[in-house]
Design a protein around this motif. Structure first.
Motif, short mmCIF file in Angstrom:
data_model
loop_
_atom_site.label_atom_id
_atom_site.label_comp_id
_atom_site.label_asym_id
_atom_site.label_seq_id
_atom_site.Cartn_x
_atom_site.Cartn_y
_atom_site.Cartn_z
N LEU A 26 0.80 -1.23 0.00
CA LEU A 26 0.00 0.00 0.00
C LEU A 26 0.84 1.28 0.00
CD1 LEU A 26 -2.82 -0.93 2.55
CD2 LEU A 26 -2.87 -1.09 0.06
N LYS A 29 0.57 4.24 -2.56
CA LYS A 29 -0.52 4.00 -3.50
C LYS A 29 -1.69 4.94 -3.21
CE LYS A 29 1.05 0.21 -5.68
NZ LYS A 29 1.99 -0.42 -4.84
N TYR A 52 -1.67 1.80 8.16
CA TYR A 52 -0.74 1.92 7.02
C TYR A 52 -0.50 3.40 6.72
CZ TYR A 52 -2.27 -2.86 6.87
OH TYR A 52 -2.58 -4.15 7.23
N VAL A 55 0.37 4.98 3.21
CA VAL A 55 -0.52 4.95 2.05
C VAL A 55 -0.53 6.32 1.40
CG1 VAL A 55 -2.67 5.58 3.27
CG2 VAL A 55 -2.79 4.11 1.28
#
Length: 201
Positions: A26, A29, A52, A55
């Motif tokens: 991730l 992204k 995360y 990200v």
């Protein structure tokens, strides 16, 4: 040991190769998120950012509703909600709202409209940047008007598919309503209700 047609599977050999790292997958992204203002959507976005933090930007489709702009709705309803309490408490509300400008891009649109109600130029700008679509939108009322449910949950999904194709055949991570058995009790089969397509028991 004979494997059953439906049941546990036995691996013939242990898995090999590098383990999948969700964090690395991730990292950086960008994602298109539909339904982010709903209960499940806020929790999904909050957990994604918390677990995360690497990200990339999240592009949130949001109806402006009663607000002057979709961004104002993001500030007043979304960012101040409970799933973002960690950032509210650790940064302070104003700093959190300022930081959110680096995390989110808001697309003023509506899932019930072709192209999700977003201008072509905006989609053209996102092509090649977005990696996948998170669709957590949907009418979750148990007894909605049929036209509203069809517009959002059925026709809306077709609009989502069209945009995913337009952005480069993107994968879609889709959620759906789980309470579909109405007031029925006992075992409820998954056979299509051909005799009565919209049963209300």
């Amino acid at each position: 040991m004979t494997a059953l047609a439906r049941g546990p599977r036995v691996l013939k050999a242990p898995l090999s190769g590098p383990l999948l790292s969700v964090e690395k997958t991730l990292a950086g992204k960008e994602f298109l998120v539909l339904g982010g203002t709903g209960f499940l959507g806020k929790v999904t976005v909050g957990m994604l950012l918390h677990r995360y933090p690497g990200v990339g930007k999240l592009h949130l489709l949001m109806r402006r509703g009663k607000f002057r702009s979709a961004w104002q709705r993001l500030e007043e309803e979304f960012l101040r909600s409970v799933p973002f309490k960690h950032w509210q408490d650790s940064m302070g509300m104003e700093a959190w709202i300022e930081h959110a400008k680096t995390l989110f891009e808001v697309l003023d649109g509506d899932i019930t409209l072709p192209g999700l109600g977003v201008p072509d130029e905006s989609w053209n700008a996102l092509k090649g940047r977005v990696s996948a679509v998170f669709n957590v939108s949907g009418v979750v009322d148990f007894t909605p008007p049929l036209d509203e449910a069809l517009d959002v949950n059925c026709r809306g999904l077709q609009h989502v598919l069209d945009i995913a194709r337009r952005l480069g055949d993107l994968p879609i991570l889709h959620t759906s309503t789980c309470f579909v058995a109405g007031k029925m009790s006992g075992t409820v089969g998954e056979d299509p209700p051909d005799h009565k397509p919209y049963p209300r028991y």
